[in-house]
Write a protein that holds these residues in place. Sequence first.
Motif, PDB file in Angstrom:
ATOM      1  N   SER B  69       0.826  -1.199   0.000  1.00 49.31           N
ATOM      2  CA  SER B  69       0.000   0.000   0.000  1.00 49.31           C
ATOM      3  C   SER B  69       0.866   1.257   0.000  1.00 49.31           C
ATOM      4  CB  SER B  69      -0.957  -0.006   1.198  1.00 49.31           C
ATOM      5  OG  SER B  69      -0.273   0.299   2.372  1.00 49.31           O
ATOM      6  N   ALA B  73       1.404   4.664  -2.950  1.00 52.99           N
ATOM      7  CA  ALA B  73       1.353   6.103  -2.653  1.00 52.99           C
ATOM      8  C   ALA B  73       2.767   6.605  -2.455  1.00 52.99           C
ATOM      9  CB  ALA B  73       0.512   6.344  -1.392  1.00 52.99           C
ATOM     10  N   PHE B  76       3.556  10.202  -0.868  1.00 51.43           N
ATOM     11  CA  PHE B  76       3.304  10.228   0.568  1.00 51.43           C
ATOM     12  C   PHE B  76       4.442   9.537   1.307  1.00 51.43           C
ATOM     13  CE2 PHE B  76       1.229   9.770   4.539  1.00 51.43           C
ATOM     14  CZ  PHE B  76       1.423   8.461   4.955  1.00 51.43           C
ATOM     15  N   LEU B 349       0.453  14.772   7.768  1.00 56.67           N
ATOM     16  CA  LEU B 349       0.571  13.880   6.617  1.00 56.67           C
ATOM     17  C   LEU B 349      -0.192  12.590   6.837  1.00 56.67           C
ATOM     18  CD1 LEU B 349       4.337  14.244   5.752  1.00 56.67           C
ATOM     19  CD2 LEU B 349       2.445  14.692   4.211  1.00 56.67           C
ATOM     20  N   LEU B 350       0.042  11.993   8.004  1.00 58.52           N
ATOM     21  CA  LEU B 350      -0.596  10.709   8.256  1.00 58.52           C
ATOM     22  C   LEU B 350      -2.101  10.855   8.398  1.00 58.52           C
ATOM     23  CD1 LEU B 350       2.131   9.329  10.627  1.00 58.52           C
ATOM     24  CD2 LEU B 350       1.486   8.403   8.421  1.00 58.52           C
ATOM     25  N   ARG B 353      -3.650  11.162   5.066  1.00 57.21           N
ATOM     26  CA  ARG B 353      -3.670   9.873   4.378  1.00 57.21           C
ATOM     27  C   ARG B 353      -4.846   9.028   4.847  1.00 57.21           C
ATOM     28  NH1 ARG B 353      -1.409   5.961   1.500  1.00 57.21           N
ATOM     29  NH2 ARG B 353      -0.858   3.961   2.435  1.00 57.21           N
ATOM     30  N   MET B 356      -7.854  10.327   3.280  1.00 57.50           N
ATOM     31  CA  MET B 356      -7.911  10.035   1.848  1.00 57.50           C
ATOM     32  C   MET B 356      -8.307   8.591   1.585  1.00 57.50           C
ATOM     33  SD  MET B 356      -7.338  12.657   0.158  1.00 57.50           S
ATOM     34  CE  MET B 356      -6.572  14.246   0.104  1.00 57.50           C
ATOM     35  N   ARG B 357      -8.028   7.737   2.551  1.00 57.93           N
ATOM     36  CA  ARG B 357      -8.288   6.322   2.302  1.00 57.93           C
ATOM     37  C   ARG B 357      -9.622   5.865   2.850  1.00 57.93           C
ATOM     38  NH1 ARG B 357      -3.125   3.491   4.516  1.00 57.93           N
ATOM     39  NH2 ARG B 357      -4.150   1.617   3.797  1.00 57.93           N
ATOM     40  N   GLU B 381       2.489   0.344   8.693  1.00 58.06           N
ATOM     41  CA  GLU B 381       2.974   1.309   7.697  1.00 58.06           C
ATOM     42  C   GLU B 381       3.830   2.373   8.361  1.00 58.06           C
ATOM     43  OE1 GLU B 381      -0.802   1.334   4.619  1.00 58.06           O
ATOM     44  OE2 GLU B 381      -0.063   3.190   5.518  1.00 58.06           O
ATOM     45  N   TYR B 754      -4.984  20.107   1.692  1.00 59.03           N
ATOM     46  CA  TYR B 754      -6.093  19.317   2.213  1.00 59.03           C
ATOM     47  C   TYR B 754      -7.345  20.164   2.360  1.00 59.03           C
ATOM     48  CZ  TYR B 754      -8.775  16.141   5.014  1.00 59.03           C
ATOM     49  OH  TYR B 754      -9.750  15.334   5.491  1.00 59.03           O
TER      50      TYR B 754
END
Lengths: 115, 855
Positions: B69, B73, B76, B349-350, B353, B356-357, B381, B754
């Motif tokens: 995964s 990306a 990222f 950032l995290l 993410r 976004m998911r 991750e 964002y």
Amino acid sequence: MDASSLLPLPPVTFHILLALAEEDRHGYAIIQDVESRTGGELRLEAGTLYRSIHRMLEQGLIEETRSRPTPELDDERRRYYRITKFGVEVARAEARRLAQLVRLARKSGFAPGNA
Amino acid sequence: MFLYRLLLRLFPASFRAAYGDEMCAVFAARRRSENAAMLWANTIPDLVINAARIQLDVLRQDLPWALRSLRRAPRFAITVVAVAALGIGAGTAAFTLLDHVLLRPLPFLDPDRVVLLYQTDLARGYARFELSPANFADWQAASTTFESSGAYGSTRINLTGEGDPMRLNMAAFTSGVFQTLGVEPFAGRVLDTADDRVDAPDVAVVGFGLASALFGDPARALGRTLNLNDRVRTVVGVMPPEFSFPSREVALWVPYRFTPAELSNRRDFRLAGIARLRPGASIDQARAEAESIATRLQREYPDDNRGLGATVVEMRAALTSPQSRVLVLAVFGAALCVILTACGNLATLLFVRVMMRKQETAVRVALGAGRERLVRLLLTESVVLAGIGGTIGVVLAVAGTPLLARLVPDALPVADLPGADLRVLAFATMLTLMTSIAFGVGPALRSYGRLDVNALRSRSATDSRTSRARAAFVVAQVCGTVTLLVCTGLLLEAMQRVESVDPGFRSERVLTLRTELPFPKYGSIEARREFYSSVLDRARALPGVVQASYTSFLPMVFGGGIFSATTAGDPGEIAVSIRFVTPDYFATLGIPLLDGRDVADRDDASAPLAAVISQSLASRLWPGQNAIGRQLDVEVVGRGWTVVGVVGDVTVRGLERSSEPQMYFPFQQQQDLNFYAPKDLAIRTSGDPLTLIPVVREIIRETDPQQVISDVRLLDDVVAAQTGSRRAQLSVLGIFASVAFLLAAVGVHGLLSYAVSTRTKEVGVRLALGARRQDVLRMFLGQALKLGIAGAAVAVPLAYAAGRAMEPILFGVGPGNLVIYAAAVALALAMAIVGSLVPAARAARVQPAVTVRNE
């Protein structure tokens, strides 16, 4: 899966298979059986036991059994385990491997008895 | 039972669900039949070890998923790795320095019990200086708080007979010093009490580096002889490589011996003292005792010991000045700013993410994934990313150690380069783990709180609480950046201020080198005069040479040579810095001659004693009057010096410290004090001085082929070396500030991106309702600007506090410098705007028809 790919078996796995050879047991009974069978030398702890059971279930060596013993002896909290045909096969393969090792040891003078 | 269930939580939830009840049953059954203590003794390791094993198994299963995964990306992943690397790199580098200078125990036996001894003369403003042999001997005899003590000093000597003559740093130890330090030799033995005797054989203990350089295998040094300043010594021991006392440059150690005459010298302050506290004695007791002994000596020797006190200081405190401690803490503080900025970035950032998911997560939930499983995947991750970032960060930190090494105080007897070792790696690992867990799990737990598929699927406006948190992170990043920028600016200004101090001489185009004339070969003034004349006459004849002369020591390379001067009619004594010079010294260095004359050839042993004094001394002793013709006595140096000239002051002790007034004497009128025989040659040229080096070497070789030449450098470099460590500080802090700046820019950019992506519908509606594109642009730029201003506002008081804390190293620059603050804030605001330009532009290009339709 091929039986030989699982060899050599971790000792705990082998003992569990031995404990289930004659009858289905639940976890605590396995612990007791192994302890009595080895004369008190191997005392399985719960964590070690269930980690092995978890892995053995995934490997197909044992399975959970639906059948229960008679209601008076049954404990609802407990899950019973039974050795599978594959498990029998693997146990036999391991036993053969161990016997072969003992024969070799005898030849080199490391084990009592004749070659 | 409760405790058992609690420990079971160490296992993954799925495992717990499957076997937890059974394990409890087993435990309960066991408890009925067994001893509780034994049971727990077996159970706890069993649970902990197996839980760890199972967690690892699951991790190994999750790893391919996580990698896959992440590969999908890449932008990222790379951003997170870069941010983590920068943060962890900065933190590790700063911790390495902090540990090396402040935390790590000094490499001696029980270093906390080792102290250094000093004399004090508080009336004249000397908080610490060396001891005289007589004072040391009396104090050693009278002291009860020490189990061992010794005296030492260091000097430079010539080693000849092993290839090219070498100039080495050598230290002389009384046997008590080795005993106090308690370091075992690598081979042979250290000096012992038998070596202290004046009639004992000449021996030496060499350092590992020197032994290896001379003999290959260090152990082979034992029994060899070395020719040191024409004295033959036998090597009796080799020290291990990490032994570097009193400084890293010392290459060998010889016995420090005192003749009875030397031992009764109470005024020659040249010994450093070291001692080990007796078990049970405290440093306060030792200090009090030292002071009382000093008071007693003042009474017994009222002339020699007037005003002399004594003090005892812990070794580490003695060897690290408050300045270097402040510096190291400043570097650590800067690193913390960078780390916090990086963490803020990672959080954003995290979190983005995870948001976004949401679609993908909803699918997984529909397929039956449990909450814990999802959190675990995210954690895997994060651990992978943080691990990679952490490794790169450690590599960066290790690569930066040469720069960091220049911030380690010279006096600290530790290894040259702070190395990345287990402690540092452990710190870096801990930092990595904390980062990955905090910022991987935090957002996940929050967002997966309610596993409602519908909630997950909708792209509605995010929770206002989390968006405020994210804005707060960006504000924190801006704040950290501004603080760092201000601190860097302050250091820059401090350095400029130091550089603008007038040293009192003109350093351009002057070549210098040192020829330390060995004794007894050059014991007579005649011999020295011949040497100087030969060299100077020939040097002056060279084309391009304007002037040349010799002095005891160039300014800024030696801070000692302080003696008391008195004059008739003035009851007080003044501490002066003395130098012996050849004629034309002042012209060579560009020191202005303000009155009277220079020393001359005719000022020899048969002529009246003549001295040239610096302006500050003249003003002190004879304010407003003519100093020429006045008489001065200088202890040890001589009595009855007549002032023949007055020159400008120079900064003998360097640009940052105040220096004593100076007195210069003709070299021909030097009595004893061999140490101060002129050894530094200065040549002023009209062209490039470097081109003269080979020729000058040749001149010296022709004069005396055995003479060792050392310290060949330009006077400009001597002055520049004064700010060398400041430049290193500035580099380090500058790097940290740049990194923080970059991270904050990324943070602003990320947040705005964002925000734009979640508000496209709103923007579309606004545009459809008649808003102009530039209004949209202004809206988002304004948001960024607000964050910038908020960050700057919080930063200003923080930066002020930091500036105050850094005062010891700021050389008088006050923390409230408006220009610097304004510049830092302006930079931050500019960064905020630039960081938000791209997303804001994207927002302005939104097509209202498209977005409204998509809803």
